[in-house]
Design a protein around this motif. Structure first.
Motif: not given
Length: 465
Positions: A49-54, A357-360
């Motif tokens: 992935a490229k990004s992540c949202v916590l 591409s986004t970890l959640v």
């Protein structure tokens, strides 16, 4: 002089600059210059992935009333809520999450998270940094020697695309009463790597980010003026040039000016660019619009966005610390807006091709006691559940791993893991690994010790197929 070591790390002498050049230098190591500059070799696997949202549900949501219900348990354990079927056979969640029940194929529930920190600040520090606190205290507050937030760890290794910040935190800082929660900043990595903090309510019409409104015809002159002022101040401070904190301030200033001149960053905060229909879908409240802003920041190129829900005693919006009136607060105040905004967020990411591409990660710092009225030392009555870190649930999505799964298993009262336990350290290591960062890479802390970014075990099942 170049020091040579063998594969076991034993010193084998030195090479002069002339000998190094004669031997082909980079070619001897099988590295091309571009690969060396990027810090990676050609065989390295691409990140998942490229990004992540916590998405931190601060206070500690109840696993038994949301993600890991126990209908066969006694009434004082199972509570009054019923479970409903999801779109994935065999997976059931609380009746108060109808929208998320229809999206179960897009996320994974982890039902065996576990640690031992029972207080809000110590537990939040653990889950946001991936490192346990030295002591488990209520009055656990930030210091410059803290471990850095995961966003700061990522900022150390990766920059945001298009001059965006590497990490952003919003919409409120979290605290336990008067005690600010540690682990929200740069810690021993310093302010230059700390997440950009955006405190305010994105649901308000006048929502702005200080400093990012500098655009238009006079913007170049205004920015040039600010640069000149800083230059004059720095000349006056030249005698302190060898002071590490001054050098760190210079890096911080450079980052600030990159943000001020970044069109991508400025546009990301223009919430009015979204359609009223989509904003309504997320929910016209602070946390719904914060998740929408998180999606916009990920689109712009930010690597990690943290959205904190609650965490302040004087916050007029509800938090997840249900010592009293657990059922009423979940049913009436917390679960309906959560179901709305988190389901909208997952749908929106998926529709835009961003979920892969986004970890959640949607989590609390711990769960709640198996029994109503079970006091673990923080105060509770018969209508509430106290803090419980020994076993709790969280939700992950994104990356190359499929949704529609349950990882780990709790015992019959969701009190302890029965199989496949996961720790916050494992989560942090797995998140870094999935973003292409080696969690075993060492950094130097404020005491001069070399420590790994994360001491946890990489659990590829979380984010990688």
């Amino acid at each position: 002089m170049l020091h040579i070591v063998d594969q076991a790390g034993r010193a084998r002498g030195r090479l002069s600059r002339r000998a190094w050049l004669q031997m082909g230098g980079l070619g001897l190591l099988g590295l091309s210059l571009p690969a060396l500059l990027k810090g990676e070799s050609n065989h390295k696997a691409p990140p998942a992935a490229k990004s992540c949202v916590l998405f931190l549900l601060h206070g500690g949501p109840s696993q038994l009333d949301i993600w890991d219900m126990k209908p066969g348990a006694p009434a004082e354990v199972r509570g009054e809520f019923s479970s409903i079927a999801t779109t994935v056979p065999g997976i059931r969640v609380t009746e108060h999450l109808p929208r998320l029940a229809r999206l179960a194929n897009r996320y994974t529930i982890v039902r065996s998270m576990t640690h031992t920190a029972v207080n809000h600040n110590t537990a939040t520090y653990l889950v946001t940094t991936g490192h346990p606190p030295l002591r488990d205290l209520i009055a656990f507050t930030p210091t410059v020697n803290d471990h850095p937030h995961l966003g700061a760890q990522i900022a150390l290794k990766k920059s945001g695309a298009n001059n965006t910040p590497a990490a952003v935190s919003l919409p409120d800082p979290v605290s336990d009463g008067p005690y600010t929660t540690p682990g929200q900043g740069g810690g021993f990595l310093g302010a230059a790597h700390a997440p950009m903090v955006v405190y305010g309510d994105p649901n308000e019409e006048e929502f702005t980010v200080d400093g990012l409104g500098i655009h238009g015809e006079d913007a170049p002159d205004r920015l040039a003026g600010r640069r000149a002022l800083l230059h004059n101040l720095n000349e006056q401070l030249a005698r302190l040039a060898d002071e590490p904190r001054v050098e760190q301030l210079d890096r911080y200033q450079k980052r600030a000016f990159r943000l001020l001149t970044s069109d991508a960053t400025r546009r990301a905060f223009e919430m009015g660019a979204e359609t009223p229909r989509l904003r309504d879908r997320y929910g016209r409240h602070k946390y719904g619009q914060s998740l929408l802003l998180a999606r916009r920041l990920v689109e712009a190129g930010v690597r990690l966005v943290t959205v904190y829900w609650g965490g302040k005693v004087n916050n007029p919006l509800p938090h997840w610390d249900t010592h009293f009136n657990n059922n009423r607060r979940l049913k009436d105040e917390l679960l309906p807006p959560f179901d709305q905004c988190f389901s909208a967020f997952l749908e929106d990411l998926d529709a835009r091709g961003l979920l892969a591409s986004t970890l959640v990660v949607c989590m609390g710092e711990f769960g709640r006691t198996p029994r109503f009225g079970q006091d673990t030392g923080n105060g509770v009555d018969a209508t509430g559940r106290d803090h419980w870190p020994q076993c709790y649930s969280l939700v992950v999505a994104g990356g190359t791993a499929p949704g529609g799964r349950v990882l780990g298993r709790s015992d019959r009262f969701a009190a302890y893991p029965a199989a496949d336990p996961y720790t916050p350290q494992d989560l942090a290591a797995s998140l870094l690994h999935a973003l292409g960062i080696d969690p075993n890479e060492e950094v130097q802390d404020g005491f001069g010790r070399n420590l790994p970014l994360s001491a946890g075990e990489v659990r590829e099942s979380l984010f990688i197929r």
